[in-house]
Write a protein that holds these residues in place. Sequence first.
Motif, PDB file in Angstrom:
ATOM      1  N   ALA A 137      92.412  52.307 113.303  1.00  0.00           N
ATOM      2  CA  ALA A 137      91.917  53.117 112.191  1.00  0.00           C
ATOM      3  C   ALA A 137      91.049  52.262 111.282  1.00  0.00           C
ATOM      4  N   ASP A 138      89.824  52.713 111.062  1.00  0.00           N
ATOM      5  CA  ASP A 138      88.874  52.016 110.197  1.00  0.00           C
ATOM      6  C   ASP A 138      88.056  53.070 109.449  1.00  0.00           C
ATOM      7  N   PRO A 139      88.717  53.872 108.590  1.00  0.00           N
ATOM      8  CA  PRO A 139      88.046  55.032 107.989  1.00  0.00           C
ATOM      9  C   PRO A 139      86.742  54.706 107.284  1.00  0.00           C
ATOM     10  N   ASP A 140      86.685  53.561 106.613  1.00  0.00           N
ATOM     11  CA  ASP A 140      85.517  53.236 105.804  1.00  0.00           C
ATOM     12  C   ASP A 140      84.489  52.383 106.534  1.00  0.00           C
TER      13      ASP A 140
ATOM     14  N   VAL B 214      86.705  56.148 112.663  1.00  0.00           N
ATOM     15  CA  VAL B 214      85.889  55.873 111.484  1.00  0.00           C
ATOM     16  C   VAL B 214      85.262  57.174 110.988  1.00  0.00           C
ATOM     17  N   ARG B 215      85.126  57.309 109.677  1.00  0.00           N
ATOM     18  CA  ARG B 215      84.458  58.490 109.137  1.00  0.00           C
ATOM     19  C   ARG B 215      82.991  58.474 109.543  1.00  0.00           C
TER      20      ARG B 215
ATOM     21  N   GLU C  12      83.770  65.213 110.387  1.00  0.00           N
ATOM     22  CA  GLU C  12      84.256  64.205 109.454  1.00  0.00           C
ATOM     23  C   GLU C  12      84.467  62.865 110.133  1.00  0.00           C
ATOM     24  N   TRP C  13      84.900  62.896 111.421  1.00  0.00           N
ATOM     25  CA  TRP C  13      85.294  61.674 112.106  1.00  0.00           C
ATOM     26  C   TRP C  13      84.359  61.361 113.265  1.00  0.00           C
TER      27      TRP C  13
ATOM     28  N   LEU D  23      94.469  61.686 115.185  1.00  0.00           N
ATOM     29  CA  LEU D  23      94.092  62.341 113.930  1.00  0.00           C
ATOM     30  C   LEU D  23      95.174  63.303 113.457  1.00  0.00           C
TER      31      LEU D  23
ATOM     32  N   LEU E  28      95.268  62.922 109.484  1.00  0.00           N
ATOM     33  CA  LEU E  28      93.857  62.778 109.131  1.00  0.00           C
ATOM     34  C   LEU E  28      93.056  64.048 109.414  1.00  0.00           C
TER      35      LEU E  28
END
Length: 286
Positions: A21-24, A53-54, A70-71, A97, A102
């Motif tokens: 997970a690396d959302p940013d 990631v987003r 979104e992803w 997700l 998420l």
Amino acid sequence: MPQTVAFTKGHGTGNDFVIVADPDGALALDAEQVAAICDRRFGVGADGILRVVRADAVAEGADAAAGGAEWFMDYRNADGSIAEMCGNGIRVFARYLTETGLAEIGEEPVRIGTRAGIKTLTRDGAGFEVDLGPWTVDESDVLVQARGLPVARPGLGIDVGNPHVVVAVASDDELAGLDLAHHPLLHPAPVAGANVEFVVPADPLVQSGVGVVRMRVFERGSGETLSCGTGVAATALAVRHWAGPAAPDQWRVSVPGGELSVRMRDGHVLLAGPAVLVYSGELTLA
């Protein structure tokens, strides 16, 4: 200084992935780090890595973000190379997700960005179905050499967002006798490479209105895997193409890791099957 990263291990019919997970979009994994993580003796072990990631956090996700996703699924093969798409991986991505909160996949589908465009996923029994979109058939002459095949065989090019060459073999014994520890050779070799599927039809081919086949696969950048989702779709499409206009639009494809379902609808090909999260842990990046 070494960096500690949380990860989850998951698989779709034995095609396994390390999920990070690396959302940013703050984590930069290079090819050597990916290959080290995927190493089955000295790392976690996997056929590839899924970075969660987003879409609006990374440049390659810009089109997906603009399209309402979104992803973004940043997928890397086991050797660290970048891949356009992964049919098993995106179902495992969707499982991650939903299990982590998420995203929700209920009555409304979820849209996930990939390098092959936005893919739409819905729930399908205990797993998920992904709309892989339209496909293309390339009937250019390609010969495939593989250890265990007495002579080179013709292959059919199928693109489902990433490139495949599908080869028919004569029997279950011939399929089982292939030595896919060695890379099959394609003549001429595609510029970007290709996944290579070897398929044998069931007897009878169509059972209760559904086409039934078995296949093995050598994946570009990973070697032989227990399953390849886009390869399963390509295999069903190739056999359907060979079988002619009377062939069904629904298929069951057996792979060493299980069974997946494929259907064709309105010019799109859809892939359905299980997605499992196995365990979570932490790893240290060199």
